[in-house]
Design an enzyme around this catalytic site. Structure first.
Site, short mmCIF file in Angstrom:
data_model
loop_
_atom_site.label_atom_id
_atom_site.label_comp_id
_atom_site.label_asym_id
_atom_site.label_seq_id
_atom_site.Cartn_x
_atom_site.Cartn_y
_atom_site.Cartn_z
N ILE A 87 -52.42 64.39 66.67
CA ILE A 87 -51.12 64.71 66.07
C ILE A 87 -51.21 65.04 64.58
CG2 ILE A 87 -49.59 63.62 67.76
CD1 ILE A 87 -49.56 61.10 66.06
N GLY A 136 -55.89 64.38 57.96
CA GLY A 136 -55.80 64.35 56.51
C GLY A 136 -57.19 64.43 55.93
N LYS A 137 -57.25 64.25 54.64
CA LYS A 137 -58.52 64.30 53.93
C LYS A 137 -59.44 63.16 54.40
CE LYS A 137 -59.77 64.66 49.02
NZ LYS A 137 -59.19 64.56 47.67
N SER A 146 -58.81 61.06 57.28
CA SER A 146 -58.65 60.57 58.65
C SER A 146 -58.20 61.65 59.62
CB SER A 146 -57.62 59.44 58.66
OG SER A 146 -56.36 59.96 58.28
N ASP A 205 -48.91 58.15 46.90
CA ASP A 205 -49.00 59.40 47.68
C ASP A 205 -47.67 59.69 48.39
OD1 ASP A 205 -50.25 61.71 48.54
OD2 ASP A 205 -51.31 60.75 50.21
#
Length: 337
Positions: A53, A56-57, A59, A164
């Protein structure tokens, strides 16, 4: 940029959080000393992956299920990063567990062979923010921004900066009118005399302090990011400040907020910015927010929304509203408490 960092070590004034400054001083050491965390890894055999789904950088994220009870979950498979960083994320998620609008960490597991760690979270029936945002009413925007403030106030009051905040880290189950603040991978404990890495947050949501190498930032960084997100929702222009690199990001900010207050901020703290960067920035007047109001967004960009926005998007971290002050703002009056 490093050249200015060295100069900034001897600044005339250090920044300090105006609220929740000493929270971690009054907590036991094991609360914030995440490096000492002894992670109890469970077996991953209880979980199966259903579909990817997101990524990211740091994970890859999957929809999954707990085989034992067939309950849906989210599996965040961590890419190889320093053990310290993984421990920090786990410790922060454990500390904040059960807080308002904070994603719940169910389990920490790892593959016995590869030792790849995964974090197991509750499943959220999320509507993509990019699709949801244009459909939100004035009341909805007020409601969800206040829900996000509840999450931020809880984490700040527990001595933690998220670092973040951005639309893709805010999950909304619009049917249930539930909001969750997710991805605590960059979150960090706040200690008043500590210097922090300025390479945090996503570029469009980076506070000016990060862009001028001000390492003694605090929780108010999250309030800037919230302000950027709010501006995107109000004016239906996301990201609101859209730089191509970090210097250009600063230029985009300065072209709207003006150079006068920017230089006042640098002078107050004795922050040194490279001459080449200053020449790129130039001189700009402050733009009135009314410039961004159109027929399409005027139902959202009401006077109290603009007033609230203006109090978040301040160069000086000490001038931004704190979470507590933000929740008291008249913009949230129409919401029953």
């Amino acid at each position: 940029m490093n050249h200015s960092s060295k100069k900034n070590k001897n600044r005339i004034l250090r920044n300090k959080a105006r609220i929740y400054c000493d929270v971690n001083l009054h907590k036991p050491k094991e609360y914030w000393n995440y490096e000492a965390l002894n992670v109890k890894w469970e077996t991953q055999d209880d979980y199966e992956i259903i579909r990817k789904i997101g990524r990211g950088k740091y994970s890859e994220v999957f929809e999954g299920a707990n085989i034992k009870n067939n309950e849906k979950c989210v599996i965040k498979v961590l890419k190889p990063v320093k053990k310290k960083k993984i421990k920090r994320e786990i410790k922060i998620l454990q500390n904040l567990c059960g807080g308002p609008n904070i994603i719940t960490l169910y389990d920490v597991v790892r593959d016995p062979q590869s030792k790849t760690p995964s974090l197991i979270f509750e499943y959220i029936n999320n509507t993509d923010f990019k699709h949801l945002s244009p459909t939100l009413t004035d009341f909805d925007v007020r409601y969800y921004i206040r829900e996000l403030l509840h999450a931020l106030d809880f984490c700040h009051s527990n001595g933690i900066m998220h670092r973040d905040v951005k639309p893709s880290n805010v999950m909304i189950d619009h049917q249930k009118r539930k909001l969750y603040l997710i991805d605590w991978g960059l979150a960090e404990f706040y200690h008043p005399n500590q210097d922090y890495n300025v390479r945090v947050a996503s570029r469009p949501y980076k506070g000016p302090e990060l862009l001028v190498d001000m390492e003694d930032y605090d929780y108010s960084l999250d309030m800037w990011s919230l302000g950027c997100m709010f501006a995107g929702m109000l004016f239906q222009k996301d990201p609101f400040f859209h730089g191509h690199d970090n210097i250009d990001q600063l230029v985009k900010i300065v072209k709207i907020l003006g150079t006068e207050e920017f230089y006042a901020y640098l002078d107050k703290y004795g922050i040194v910015v490279d001459h080449t960067i200053l020449s790129i920035i130039g001189k700009h007047p402050k733009k009135p927010w009314s410039r961004f109001i159109t027929k399409e967004n005027q139902h959202l960009a009401v006077p109290e929304a603009i007033d609230f926005l203006e109090k978040l998007l301040r160069y000086d971290p000490a001038e931004r509203l704190t979470t507590r002050e933000a929740m008291e703002h008249p913009y949230f009056k129409p919401l029953s408490h």
